[in-house]
Design an enzyme around this catalytic site. Structure first.
Site, mmCIF file in Angstrom:
data_model
loop_
_atom_site.group_PDB
_atom_site.id
_atom_site.type_symbol
_atom_site.label_atom_id
_atom_site.label_comp_id
_atom_site.label_asym_id
_atom_site.label_seq_id
_atom_site.Cartn_x
_atom_site.Cartn_y
_atom_site.Cartn_z
ATOM 1 N N SER A 167 0.842 -1.191 0.000
ATOM 2 C CA SER A 167 0.000 0.000 0.000
ATOM 3 C C SER A 167 0.876 1.240 0.000
ATOM 4 O O SER A 167 2.029 1.204 0.473
ATOM 5 C CB SER A 167 -0.893 0.013 1.250
ATOM 6 N N TYR A 192 -0.223 0.003 10.757
ATOM 7 C CA TYR A 192 -0.609 -0.427 9.401
ATOM 8 C C TYR A 192 0.518 -0.127 8.417
ATOM 9 O O TYR A 192 0.891 -0.977 7.591
ATOM 10 C CB TYR A 192 -1.887 0.289 8.981
#
Length: 326
Positions: A167, A192
């Protein structure tokens, strides 16, 4: 040799769908494994691979939910390919014993895997500890997939490809070598982000280790997409972050799930990527170095293309999971 982060000119782009990138590609006779393959981008990934003729294995923490979501996909197979469809098997990426059991059962079948797409994960969840007290993002998004691929090493076919879904979230954090598990204060976005950096470094080093046997790995940024991955994030935060318009529609620059699945499918199948193993990809092409901190624009930060960091993370992951098949 490390692949240069330079576009190839694939002919595809941000608006291409998984179906688009598979046009003309016949996957009949191939077996793919897609973690997270029954929800969000994973579901679209599974659907596209089945349509192209692949048999897709979908490990699931909730097998009944997965089976319901995948019901009917086999009927979408191209040309009615009899061997194309889906299988659901139980797997919890937060549990090393569950990973071992899944892998052992698969290896007992003697089947080969041609494609592996590591798409399952969690995002910005409340502080959660799994296993021996590991932080959940790092444990599930990275260590679980690391252990799974290592356990499945004997089944990876010559020429197999492994795709790690990373990501642009990696922009926010390198690996926190001194505090991997946030013992000194938890931040859900940094947790994350670290896990997404780890995904990319995993692919980089796996490609180096597997290249001599024809195994290649890629990391991909799928783009910004609203899916069940954001389930831990309040809707008001979606608006504050600019992800949605005031009337609740996805903001400009966000992709549909069909578009979001495209880069992983492209990385798993495109002949253009021969000789470019280890690359970080975006918008169905190799991503270029990030010239901005705007995650919507994307690109790749230098810490996820660092082979020294990738090797260090690999060795650490071997120690933590007790798996080392390469």
């Amino acid at each position: 040799m490390t692949t240069r982060q330079q576009k190839l000119g694939s002919g595809f782009g941000a608006h291409s769908t998984a179906q688009d990138v598979l046009t003309g590609i016949d996957l009949a006779g191939t077996t793919a494994l897609v973690t997270g393959g029954y929800s969000g981008l994973g579901l679209e990934t599974t659907r596209a691979l089945v349509r192209a003729g692949a048999q897709v294995i979908v490990p699931a923490r909730r097998p009944a939910t997965a089976a319901e979501a995948l019901h009917g996909i086999a009927g979408e197979a191209a040309h009615g390919t009899a061997a194309s469809g889906t299988e659901v098997h139980p797997l919890d990426l937060a549990d090393l014993e569950s990973i071992r059991t899944f892998a052992d059962r698969f290896l007992e079948t003697g089947r080969a895997l041609d494609l592996v797409i590591n798409g399952a994960g969690v995002m910005a969840c409340p502080e959660t500890r799994v296993g021996p007290g590991w932080e959940a993002h790092f444990a599930i998004n990275h260590l679980g997939h690391f252990a799974l691929v290592n356990r499945l090493r004997p089944a990876l076919a010559p020429g197999a490809r492994v795709v790690a879904v990373a990501s642009s979230g990696h922009f926010l954090s390198d690996i926190r070598w001194d505090d991997l598990h946030f013992r000194t204060g938890y931040d859900r976005w940094l947790a994350y982000a670290q896990s997404k950096t780890a995904n990319a470094l995993f692919a980089l080093h796996l490609d180096r280790l597997g290249a001599d046997s024809g195994l290649h790995a890629f990391a991909v940024h799928p783009g910004s997409i609203l899916t069940p991955l954001q389930r831990h994030i309040p809707r008001e935060e979606w608006l504050a972050q600019g992800w949605v318009t005031p009337d609740g529609e996805p903001a400009e620059g966000f992709k549909t799930p069909e578009q979001g699945a495209a880069t992983a499918v492209w990385a798993a199948t495109s002949p253009l990527l021969a000789g470019h193993g280890g690359a970080y990809c975006q918008d169905c092409d190799i991503a270029e170095p990030a010239g901005t901190d705007d995650m919507l624009i994307g690109g790749v930060k230098p810490w996820v293309t660092d082979p020294v960091a990738a090797s260090r993370l690999w060795e650490l992951s071997c120690e933590l999971t007790g798996t080392s098949a390469f």
